[in-house]
Scaffold this motif. Structure first.
Motif, PDB file in Angstrom:
ATOM      1  N   LEU A 341       0.864  -1.179   0.000  1.00 30.16           N
ATOM      2  CA  LEU A 341       0.000   0.000   0.000  1.00 30.16           C
ATOM      3  C   LEU A 341       0.898   1.225   0.000  1.00 30.16           C
ATOM      4  N   ASP A 342       0.951   1.932  -1.113  1.00 29.97           N
ATOM      5  CA  ASP A 342       1.674   3.194  -1.194  1.00 29.97           C
ATOM      6  C   ASP A 342       0.659   4.307  -0.934  1.00 29.97           C
ATOM      7  N   LEU A 343       0.897   5.090   0.109  1.00 32.94           N
ATOM      8  CA  LEU A 343      -0.082   6.089   0.516  1.00 32.94           C
ATOM      9  C   LEU A 343      -0.285   7.170  -0.540  1.00 32.94           C
ATOM     10  N   SER A 344       0.698   7.387  -1.401  1.00 29.89           N
ATOM     11  CA  SER A 344       0.630   8.505  -2.340  1.00 29.89           C
ATOM     12  C   SER A 344       0.489   8.037  -3.783  1.00 29.89           C
ATOM     13  N   PRO A 345      -0.645   8.313  -4.446  1.00 32.95           N
ATOM     14  CA  PRO A 345      -0.779   8.007  -5.869  1.00 32.95           C
ATOM     15  C   PRO A 345       0.277   8.716  -6.723  1.00 32.95           C
ATOM     16  N   ALA A 346       0.840   9.813  -6.208  1.00 30.51           N
ATOM     17  CA  ALA A 346       1.879  10.524  -6.970  1.00 30.51           C
ATOM     18  C   ALA A 346       3.127   9.666  -7.151  1.00 30.51           C
ATOM     19  N   ASN A 347       3.273   8.626  -6.316  1.00 31.10           N
ATOM     20  CA  ASN A 347       4.434   7.742  -6.434  1.00 31.10           C
ATOM     21  C   ASN A 347       4.278   6.684  -7.534  1.00 31.10           C
ATOM     22  N   ARG A 348       3.114   6.641  -8.194  1.00 32.17           N
ATOM     23  CA  ARG A 348       2.822   5.570  -9.152  1.00 32.17           C
ATOM     24  C   ARG A 348       3.927   5.393 -10.215  1.00 32.17           C
ATOM     25  N   PRO A 349       4.484   6.476 -10.770  1.00 33.95           N
ATOM     26  CA  PRO A 349       5.513   6.287 -11.816  1.00 33.95           C
ATOM     27  C   PRO A 349       6.724   5.496 -11.344  1.00 33.95           C
ATOM     28  N   ALA A 350       6.988   5.482 -10.056  1.00 31.38           N
ATOM     29  CA  ALA A 350       8.170   4.782  -9.543  1.00 31.38           C
ATOM     30  C   ALA A 350       8.051   3.269  -9.697  1.00 31.38           C
ATOM     31  N   TYR A 351       6.856   2.745  -9.921  1.00 32.01           N
ATOM     32  CA  TYR A 351       6.644   1.298 -10.011  1.00 32.01           C
ATOM     33  C   TYR A 351       6.425   0.829 -11.456  1.00 32.01           C
TER      34      TYR A 351
END
Length: 514
Positions: A341-351
């Motif tokens: 669970l990544d709390l921030s959708p802004a982190n999506r590009p990292a995956y």
């Protein structure tokens, strides 16, 4: 003859409101009989009575319930609490209504409590001579207090170190005793002398005028409305966090089926707050690692594991922030867990570099909130700020302080000390450590759990100023603050509650592992 009849909130309603608002580590009750008073508890509970007559579900949402059908004297003599390492955070004593029994129960309960625990004594405020009789063969119709009023007199005489708060709970008062000293031997050493002095004195001899002369009732309803400030330090949490971050030293707390594991002081506090939001069974065991990037070697297990990624890697515009994880590290983190669970959708590009099967394990969004939030707690004018200082924060702090009072807590303030400070404040001030638009969800959760609204620089979508939080330069009146809090609490608990997220992610045992 002067009696001061307590005519405030009924004592059962007070206890029900307290248990609805606060989850304790351990709650203990002496004299339970039908279970009406300990039934609403959501805490680990010990219930003692020689003759139970329970006709209702008293387990409810309790993570543990020990029911012991025995006298309180035999219960304490058994060493049950010491064997299990239980220190009651809050105890309600409502056993035999003879003062020597209640006095012994108090002595034994204090010895098995913490210094910051609270002990409640029932039936110490009679409103007639008839209800104070010691004659067990001729009890009055209606309320019977016996002569436990004497315990209040004894505590004031022999233990002036105790803090005594007498609530106006109908029908016979509720005495809250705090500032305990579990190692005190004063009452135990003087027990025989106290009995010799007080056993044969009745209220007519002592005089109700004398008894009530120095007794001022505190409003039970007001204590409820203020969020139970006397109990602020008792809200449930694990053992104190280590003094410094050390990934080899892991803290854990289990509530219902969910075990939260963390290994950093800040994350330990976040794990505690997450646990406070799990108030009913999940249906299967689950391990939640708070701070997935700090998880180290983990032995194989059939228990599903969720890793919560707490680091903000990018802001809303895709700008990298202070953390940068290599692709190798991100792949390692995802591989360790059944789900992320990544709390921030802004982190999506990292995956995005991950294979499709690995990407399916990653979920986004702040699914960390309880299913219900406490009522808004009005407080003082000062906002609370806690966190490390840097030039950017210092500059914004100075600007905000020019318009309203700010209380700056020492860096490293965690747990119950932080909870108590927030509850006494007008809200929490959030200032970003670095330029950018992002959301510090653990701070938002902490604020909500204490019934306050967050005043912050711009948070990332979907959070909106004036709906989920207030801008740092806002100066709202009490009604506006309460309205924004209610709206924010409704939206966060309704959309991003942790329990439904875990239930959907890890179905029950009968449905198999996802």
């Amino acid at each position: 003859m002067m009696f001061k009849r307590p005519d405030g909130l009924d004592y059962l309603k007070f206890l029900e409101a307290l248990h609805a608002d606060i989850v304790l580590d351990w709650y203990m009750e002496i004299g339970c009989r039908n279970g009406h008073s300990f039934g609403p508890s959501r805490s680990k509970t010990v219930a003692v009575d020689p003759f139970f007559k329970v006709k209702r579900n008293v387990i409810g949402d309790k993570p543990a319930l020990h029911v012991l059908q025995t006298t309180s004297d035999d219960f304490f003599a058994s060493g049950f609490l010491k064997k299990l390492g239980i220190k009651a955070a809050f105890s309600f004593l409502d056993g035999m209504h003879l003062f020597e029994f209640l006095l012994r129960d108090f002595i034994n309960t204090e010895a098995n409590s913490r210094k910051d625990s609270v002990i409640a004594l029932h039936d110490c405020c009679p409103s007639s001579f008839e209800m104070t009789t010691r004659d067990l063969d001729n009890l009055p119709y209606g309320d019977w207090t016996g002569d436990v009023w004497k315990v209040l007199v004894v505590l004031r005489e022999y233990r002036p170190d105790l803090k005594i708060t007498v609530l106006d709970c109908a029908p016979t008062g509720l005495v809250l005793v705090s500032n305990l000293s579990p190692t005190s031997q004063v009452l135990k050493k003087n027990y025989d002398a106290i009995l010799a002095k007080y056993r044969d004195i009745d209220l007519q001899d002592y005089g109700p005028d004398k008894f009530y002369a120095n007794l001022d009732y505190t409003s039970a309803q007001q204590m409820v409305d203020e969020g139970f400030p006397l109990f602020a330090a008792l809200r449930f949490g694990p053992a104190a966090a280590p003094a410094a971050a050390d990934p080899s030293k892991v803290a854990s707390v289990t509530t219902h089926d969910v075990t939260f594991v963390s290994s950093h002081p800040t994350l330990n506090d976040f794990a505690t707050d997450l646990a406070r939001g799990v108030t009913r069974p999940l249906g299967r065991p689950v391990e939640v690692f708070v701070g997935a990037h700090l998880a180290r070697r983990m032995p194989p297990s059939d228990i599903p594991r969720l890793g919560i990624q707490t680091e903000q890697l990018m802001d809303a515009d895709g700008t990298p922030l202070w953390k940068a994880f290599s692709q190798e590290k991100i792949a390692r983190i995802v591989k360790r867990f059944d789900a992320i669970l990544d709390l921030s959708p802004a982190n999506r590009p990292a995956y995005e570099f991950l294979p499709k099967a690995a990407r399916r394990k990653v979920h986004f969004g702040p699914h960390i909130f309880p299913e219900t939030a406490p009522a808004h707690r009005p407080g003082g004018q000062s906002l609370i700020f806690v966190g490390s200082q840097n030039p950017r924060r210092a500059q914004v702090l100075a600007q905000v302080q020019a318009g309203r009072p700010i209380t700056i807590l020492p860096e490293g303030t965690f747990g119950t000390a932080l909870d108590a400070a927030i509850q006494a404040s007008g809200g929490v001030l959030n200032i970003h450590y670095q330029d950018g638009i992002y959301t510090e969800y653990p701070r938002l959760l902490k604020t909500l759990l204490n019934g306050k609204i967050c005043h912050s620089e711009a948070f990332d979508a979907p959070l909106q100023a004036g709906t989920h939080y207030l801008p740092v330069d806002a100066h709202p009146d009490a009604a506006t603050t309460a309205a924004v809090y209610d709206q924010s609490a409704h939206l966060l608990t309704g959309t991003y509650a942790l329990h439904p997220f875990l239930a959907a992610l890890f179905p029950s045992l009968t449905e198999g592992r996802p």
